[in-house]
Design a protein around this motif. Structure first.
Motif, short mmCIF file in Angstrom:
data_model
loop_
_atom_site.label_atom_id
_atom_site.label_comp_id
_atom_site.label_asym_id
_atom_site.label_seq_id
_atom_site.Cartn_x
_atom_site.Cartn_y
_atom_site.Cartn_z
N ASP A 117 33.39 48.17 38.47
CA ASP A 117 32.86 47.35 37.16
C ASP A 117 32.02 45.86 38.80
O ASP A 117 30.76 45.37 37.76
N PHE A 118 32.61 45.48 39.51
CA PHE A 118 32.01 44.35 40.45
C PHE A 118 32.47 44.94 41.67
O PHE A 118 32.82 45.59 42.34
N LEU A 119 30.53 44.40 42.70
CA LEU A 119 30.84 44.74 43.63
C LEU A 119 30.39 43.09 44.15
O LEU A 119 29.15 42.46 43.39
N THR A 130 37.16 47.16 40.82
CA THR A 130 37.64 47.07 38.97
C THR A 130 38.38 46.57 38.23
O THR A 130 39.69 46.41 39.22
N VAL A 131 38.36 46.49 37.18
CA VAL A 131 39.52 45.57 35.90
C VAL A 131 39.65 46.54 35.34
O VAL A 131 38.97 47.20 34.07
N LYS A 132 40.91 46.78 34.98
CA LYS A 132 41.40 47.83 33.53
C LYS A 132 42.33 46.78 32.79
O LYS A 132 43.33 45.21 33.38
N PRO A 133 42.21 47.38 31.41
CA PRO A 133 42.69 46.52 30.59
C PRO A 133 44.24 46.79 30.90
O PRO A 133 45.30 47.68 31.25
N SER A 134 45.27 45.71 30.75
CA SER A 134 46.74 45.83 30.94
C SER A 134 46.98 45.27 29.51
O SER A 134 47.08 43.99 28.77
N ALA A 135 47.84 46.03 28.56
CA ALA A 135 48.96 45.38 27.16
C ALA A 135 49.52 43.72 27.34
O ALA A 135 49.55 43.12 26.91
#
Length: 206
Positions: A117-119, A130-135
């Motif tokens: 997602d980001f460098l 890398t970012v992932k969604p969290s509830a």
């Protein structure tokens, strides 16, 4: 209007490389993926960054929020989103070595170029994130806290004005807060102080 074909083929991957996707730095960087290339999760965003001075391709709400944190940090000097992990042969070799199937295009069956997602260029280091969604992070929060709403009512302002100013002062570093702590509008404001004018001028964005 005809929809853009999002399937990946060997010819398309080669064309993207020739276009300079995933190459360059700062204002000249071209993300490997754009909003038009993939179906986004959440609301896709094209935001102009203070750090790079270019328009970023953010494919979800959580990418947008993490980007804001990076763009706010004075020690971050470059943000490259949707960065490709090339050459493709290396990620295929890694996938085979650890015994997992390499991602493929569901329609063409062609191995796709993986991305982070980001460098990030942070001080003298380069970091991949890398970012992932969290509830927990996706829960909706109250839009106008009681204190800010009371301030709006007493001053005869439109609802939400005081809260908007509160966020603006934090973003511009006029008010200093602990950015490692989550800011929740429904809780009392505490542990923040006013920055002196000479420090305030160091904030990005002018």
């Amino acid at each position: 209007m005809a929809k853009r074909k999002r399937q990946f083929t060997e010819a398309k991957i080669e064309r993207m490389i020739q276009e300079g996707r995933g190459q360059g730095s700062g204002k000249d960087y071209l993300p490997w993926l754009t909003i038009q290339d993939v179906p986004s999760e959440g609301r896709a965003t094209r935001g102009v960054g203070w750090t790079t001075g270019r328009r970023h391709q953010l494919l979800s709400d959580i990418e947008r929020d993490y980007f804001y944190l990076l763009d706010y940090c004075d020690d971050v000097t470059d943000i490259r989103e949707q960065f490709p992990l090339l050459p493709l042969e290396e990620t295929q070799m890694i996938a085979e070595k650890i015994g997992v199937e390499h991602p493929k295009d569901p329609k063409t069956g062609i191995p796709v170029v993986m991305t982070t997602d980001f460098l990030i260029t942070y001080r003298d280091k380069t970091l991949a994130r890398t970012v992932k969604p969290s509830a927990e992070l996706e829960n909706e929060r109250t839009i106008v806290s009681r204190a800010c709403l009371a301030c709006d009512e007493q001053l005869g302002l439109d609802a939400g004005t005081s809260l908007a100013l509160f966020r603006h002062f934090i973003a511009r570093k006029i008010w200093s807060v602990d950015m490692t702590e989550r800011i929740i509008p429904t809780l009392p404001a505490k542990d923040f102080s006013e920055k002196h004018s000479d420090i305030r001028l160091e904030a990005k964005g002018g």
